[in-house]
Enzyme design. Sequence first.
Site, PDB file in Angstrom:
ATOM      1  N   ASP A 117     -13.518 -40.924  16.350  1.00  0.00           N
ATOM      2  CA  ASP A 117     -13.457 -41.928  15.288  1.00  0.00           C
ATOM      3  C   ASP A 117     -14.563 -41.653  14.281  1.00  0.00           C
ATOM      4  OD1 ASP A 117     -12.296 -44.243  14.137  1.00  0.00           O
ATOM      5  OD2 ASP A 117     -13.992 -45.431  14.813  1.00  0.00           O
ATOM      6  N   HIS A 124     -17.293 -49.517   3.251  1.00  0.00           N
ATOM      7  CA  HIS A 124     -17.526 -50.085   4.577  1.00  0.00           C
ATOM      8  C   HIS A 124     -18.954 -49.808   5.044  1.00  0.00           C
ATOM      9  CE1 HIS A 124     -16.921 -51.232   8.738  1.00  0.00           C
ATOM     10  NE2 HIS A 124     -17.247 -50.010   9.140  1.00  0.00           N
ATOM     11  N   GLU A 191     -10.541 -52.982  13.155  1.00  0.00           N
ATOM     12  CA  GLU A 191     -10.909 -51.969  12.179  1.00  0.00           C
ATOM     13  C   GLU A 191      -9.617 -51.338  11.680  1.00  0.00           C
ATOM     14  OE1 GLU A 191     -15.461 -50.687  13.314  1.00  0.00           O
ATOM     15  OE2 GLU A 191     -13.844 -49.251  13.715  1.00  0.00           O
ATOM     16  N   GLU A 193      -7.611 -48.686  10.123  1.00  0.00           N
ATOM     17  CA  GLU A 193      -7.861 -47.260   9.949  1.00  0.00           C
ATOM     18  C   GLU A 193      -6.552 -46.490   9.819  1.00  0.00           C
ATOM     19  OE1 GLU A 193     -10.605 -45.395  12.571  1.00  0.00           O
ATOM     20  OE2 GLU A 193     -11.687 -47.252  13.043  1.00  0.00           O
ATOM     21  N   ASP A 225      -8.790 -49.815  15.507  1.00  0.00           N
ATOM     22  CA  ASP A 225      -9.818 -49.551  16.508  1.00  0.00           C
ATOM     23  C   ASP A 225     -10.536 -50.862  16.806  1.00  0.00           C
ATOM     24  OD1 ASP A 225     -11.140 -47.841  18.260  1.00  0.00           O
ATOM     25  OD2 ASP A 225     -12.753 -47.470  16.846  1.00  0.00           O
ATOM     26  N   ARG A 229     -17.998 -56.686  18.625  1.00  0.00           N
ATOM     27  CA  ARG A 229     -19.229 -56.507  17.845  1.00  0.00           C
ATOM     28  C   ARG A 229     -20.482 -56.934  18.611  1.00  0.00           C
ATOM     29  NH1 ARG A 229     -17.579 -52.917  14.140  1.00  0.00           N
ATOM     30  NH2 ARG A 229     -15.899 -53.713  12.829  1.00  0.00           N
ATOM     31  N   GLN A 232     -21.166 -54.198  21.143  1.00  0.00           N
ATOM     32  CA  GLN A 232     -21.590 -53.009  20.393  1.00  0.00           C
ATOM     33  C   GLN A 232     -23.034 -53.137  19.906  1.00  0.00           C
ATOM     34  OE1 GLN A 232     -19.161 -52.312  16.939  1.00  0.00           O
ATOM     35  NE2 GLN A 232     -20.286 -50.502  16.296  1.00  0.00           N
ATOM     36  N   LYS A 245     -16.144 -50.365  22.026  1.00  0.00           N
ATOM     37  CA  LYS A 245     -15.028 -49.728  21.333  1.00  0.00           C
ATOM     38  C   LYS A 245     -13.954 -49.204  22.282  1.00  0.00           C
ATOM     39  CE  LYS A 245     -16.567 -49.392  16.948  1.00  0.00           C
ATOM     40  NZ  LYS A 245     -15.805 -49.670  15.725  1.00  0.00           N
ATOM     41  N   THR A 249      -7.529 -49.009  21.559  1.00  0.00           N
ATOM     42  CA  THR A 249      -7.277 -48.527  20.204  1.00  0.00           C
ATOM     43  C   THR A 249      -5.767 -48.498  20.037  1.00  0.00           C
ATOM     44  OG1 THR A 249      -9.264 -47.140  20.197  1.00  0.00           O
ATOM     45  CG2 THR A 249      -7.551 -46.613  18.589  1.00  0.00           C
ATOM     46  N   GLU A 354     -16.916 -57.578   7.880  1.00  0.00           N
ATOM     47  CA  GLU A 354     -17.152 -57.589   6.441  1.00  0.00           C
ATOM     48  C   GLU A 354     -16.515 -58.800   5.765  1.00  0.00           C
ATOM     49  OE1 GLU A 354     -16.548 -53.344   4.782  1.00  0.00           O
ATOM     50  OE2 GLU A 354     -15.474 -53.442   6.694  1.00  0.00           O
TER      51      GLU A 354
END
Length: 405
Positions: A117, A124, A191, A193, A225, A229, A232, A245, A249, A354
């Site tokens: 990844d 971002h 996420e 992607e 993904d 948080r 992480q 993570k 996925t 975000e």
Amino acid sequence: MPPFDVPEGDPFGPHNLPYGMFSPAGSKERRIGVRLGDHVLDAGAAAASLGSPYHSLLARPALGALLAAGRTTWSDVRRALTAWVTVPSHREAIEPLFHPLSSVTLHLPFEVADYVDFYASENHARNVGQIFRPDAADSLTPNWKHLPIGYHGRSGTVVVSGTDVVRPSGQRKAPADAAPVFGPSVRLDIEAEVGFVVGVPSAMGSPVALGDFREHVFGLCLLNDWSARDIQAWEYVPLGPFLGKSFATSVSAWITPLEALEDAKVAPPERTHPLLPYLDDSGADAEPGGYDLRISVAINGHVVSEPPFSTMYWTAAQQLAHMTVNGASLRTGDLYGSGTVSGPSEHQRGSLLELTWNGRDPLELPDGKRTFLEDGDVVTLSAWAPGADGNRVGLGEVTGRIVAG
């Protein structure tokens, strides 16, 4: 509606023809399928019916052999498939081999070898830097403009769209807490992607040059993904993402061949720092390395973001070159994600981190406020790209529902 009669403007018309794996209703047998509108063509059965030389590649319970066959074969098979679904003389033989999309079971479209990844969106990266390092002189890390940052993920937890996502548990520790605690993640995120699927392998010790991207990469798909948080934030220093993570996925059930996206190629954003030769795509003879993909993110059916993939600073070709420049080999089925796609505007951010600015500004949804995901939430990524003659090329959606652990 008969499978050949795809409505004008359908993003899954004969200009698209993505590949997937399916089982017909009442069967567990896996077959290679090609999507046309709201139907799936049994590609192996079609090849047998028409006496195609590609029968041995298409009549398999996996896409691996086709992925490994290389660019010339990919083009030849695509031309054959296009003829099968557009030439009227083939209709009688082909029509019985279509299955309504609603009647089949879709599977993970390829066997995932390795998973990497990346972190390729400047928007971002700057947002994340401002959230976690608000006093830093530069929200980007010193290496960001010099190389595509990435990490190795866990291929065994890549799942097909529609698979439930179990809320992960792990250690977490808020800055004010005296000690870590264990329990379900309370800051579960997405996420948005794009994933790139490697077909042709490479030898260990032999880097893949920037210009050889299309010789190795078969196609792309949408990818979510999922990210815990809070887990992480506590674990990632100094070695990077791990349990926050690796729990899931999600990828689309459909892989769009690169050839279907010829009219979506665009130049990446202007480079602000000189690049080392193996990453330098500024030459006059370099083909555009970006893709104009218009992504939409919905939570429980409500669109919360529309990230533009055309804004990604690092291209898929640069990512592949960097991923192999140390001599690391490619394997058929390798998957690498672009990293979160975020545009410059608030409504173009590709993660809840975000969108809510780390929970400070909750989203207002029809079913209530959200900072991070709640059990029962369904997240859906969809996308399209401009095609020839004003057509849209649809990417298979990625959806997942959060369930309690």
